[in-house]
Design an enzyme around this catalytic site. Structure first.
Site, PDB file in Angstrom:
ATOM      1  N   HIS A  89       0.829  -1.206   0.000  1.00 53.72           N
ATOM      2  CA  HIS A  89       0.000   0.000   0.000  1.00 53.72           C
ATOM      3  C   HIS A  89       0.864   1.255   0.000  1.00 53.72           C
ATOM      4  O   HIS A  89       2.033   1.241   0.416  1.00 53.72           O
ATOM      5  CB  HIS A  89      -0.924   0.013   1.214  1.00 53.72           C
ATOM      6  CG  HIS A  89      -0.180   0.079   2.525  1.00 53.72           C
ATOM      7  ND1 HIS A  89       0.354   1.250   3.024  1.00 53.72           N
ATOM      8  CD2 HIS A  89       0.112  -0.888   3.427  1.00 53.72           C
ATOM      9  CE1 HIS A  89       0.951   1.009   4.166  1.00 53.72           C
ATOM     10  NE2 HIS A  89       0.821  -0.286   4.442  1.00 53.72           N
ATOM     11  N   GLU A 192      -2.143  -6.919   7.589  1.00 56.50           N
ATOM     12  CA  GLU A 192      -0.868  -6.641   8.253  1.00 56.50           C
ATOM     13  C   GLU A 192      -0.752  -7.429   9.552  1.00 56.50           C
ATOM     14  O   GLU A 192      -1.722  -8.039  10.016  1.00 56.50           O
ATOM     15  CB  GLU A 192      -0.769  -5.131   8.520  1.00 56.50           C
ATOM     16  CG  GLU A 192       0.539  -4.638   9.124  1.00 56.50           C
ATOM     17  CD  GLU A 192       1.768  -4.997   8.320  1.00 56.50           C
ATOM     18  OE1 GLU A 192       2.111  -6.193   8.274  1.00 56.50           O
ATOM     19  OE2 GLU A 192       2.416  -4.081   7.777  1.00 56.50           O
TER      20      GLU A 192
END
Length: 298
Positions: A89, A192
């Site tokens: 990202h 994550e």
């Protein structure tokens, strides 16, 4: 359910990285200075094992795609090859906060809070820089389409907002299949490192659907985040097992060969590790392609 009780499915495949196709595979390539956008995602200009006689009229990407097809055509029944385009990202507000306070203070104090006077980082959103990084990825894909890059046949994305947003800016409107509208599949396990840090607590399924109405959810995706634990931070070993389970799921259920996964530094680190790739930390917004061989365990 918390991350400490996350079920681990039996792994059906033995994964390995097939090197020699991308500069990032080579130990002499410095991740700190490598620019994927300037170097065709790192594709090495070379002759492959099974070059067709008329290959001079093909681009390097087209020949690469033919080589991957050749690997699959000549593989045994228990072996398959896929190319994973792993995208991190773009810069998020939490990345800026960590830079502002320093990693030690961030890990020990600030990451446990919802935010500071500059705003919130719960399920952190992209900064303007992060959006620009995703646009760079969009432009890079657009440029490589003209060079015959094998376009993703499946798109997977983390449920965290910063990844959903990065994938949207990167792929929406690209002249590629499944991008108009762009409809990736949200995978819970692609997220994550979980626990403690509020930036890694995802929003509800309803909130994600409201922000990204075209996105698809994998079966069984829970309304609320059942994995984030405010008191326990996921270990690297647990994260590796989680991402190994994700790869096992994808390789078992998806017959496509060229896959895009938009994820996080921790998730990508684990994917590289469990597939035997060299360590290659990505800057925010960067992309690394990996050729993965999967051998079915019998």
């Amino acid at each position: 359910m918390t991350l400490t009780h996350l079920p681990v499915e039996p792994v059906s495949f033995k994964f390995s990285t097939v090197t020699g196709y991308f500069i990032q595979d080579e130990p002499t390539t410095d991740p700190a200075t490598f620019d994927y956008a300037a170097l065709n995602f790192g594709l090495i200009s070379r002759i492959y094992d099974a070059e067709p006689v008329d290959c001079q009229s093909s681009t390097q990407w087209q020949r690469f795609a033919q080589q991957i097809q050749h690997l699959n055509d000549t593989a045994g029944p228990q072996t398959k090859y896929k190319v994973l385009f792993l995208g991190r990202h773009g810069e998020g507000v939490h990345n800026v906060a960590e830079q502002r306070y320093g990693t030690k203070a961030w890990d020990e104090y600030w990451s446990l809070l919802d935010g500071d006077e500059d705003g919130t980082w719960i399920d952190a959103h992209l900064t303007d820089v992060g959006i620009a990084q995703a646009r760079t990825a969009h432009d890079t894909w657009t440029q490589q389409i003209a060079n015959g890059i094998p376009q993703p046949q499946s798109y997977y994305v983390s449920p965290l907002h910063r990844c959903c947003q990065t994938a949207q800016v990167t792929f929406e409107g690209c002249d590629m299949p499944l991008t108009d509208p762009f409809r990736p599949l949200i995978k819970e396990l692609l997220r994550e490192t979980m626990g403690e840090h509020t930036c890694d607590r995802r929003s509800s399924k309803s909130a994600i659907a409201a922000d990204f109405p075209q996105y698809l959810f994998e079966p069984g995706f829970a309304e609320e985040d059942e994995l984030w634990d405010p008191k326990v931070r996921e270990s690297d070993e647990h994260r590796n097992q989680r991402l190994l389970g994700l790869l096992n799921d994808i390789f078992a259920s998806d017959e496509n060969v060229f896959l895009s996964l938009t994820a996080h530094s921790g998730a990508i680190t684990s994917i590289l590790e469990v597939t035997g790739h060299r360590k290659f930390p990505l800057a925010t917004g960067a992309v690394i392609p990996v050729v993965v061989r999967a051998e079915e365990r019998v």
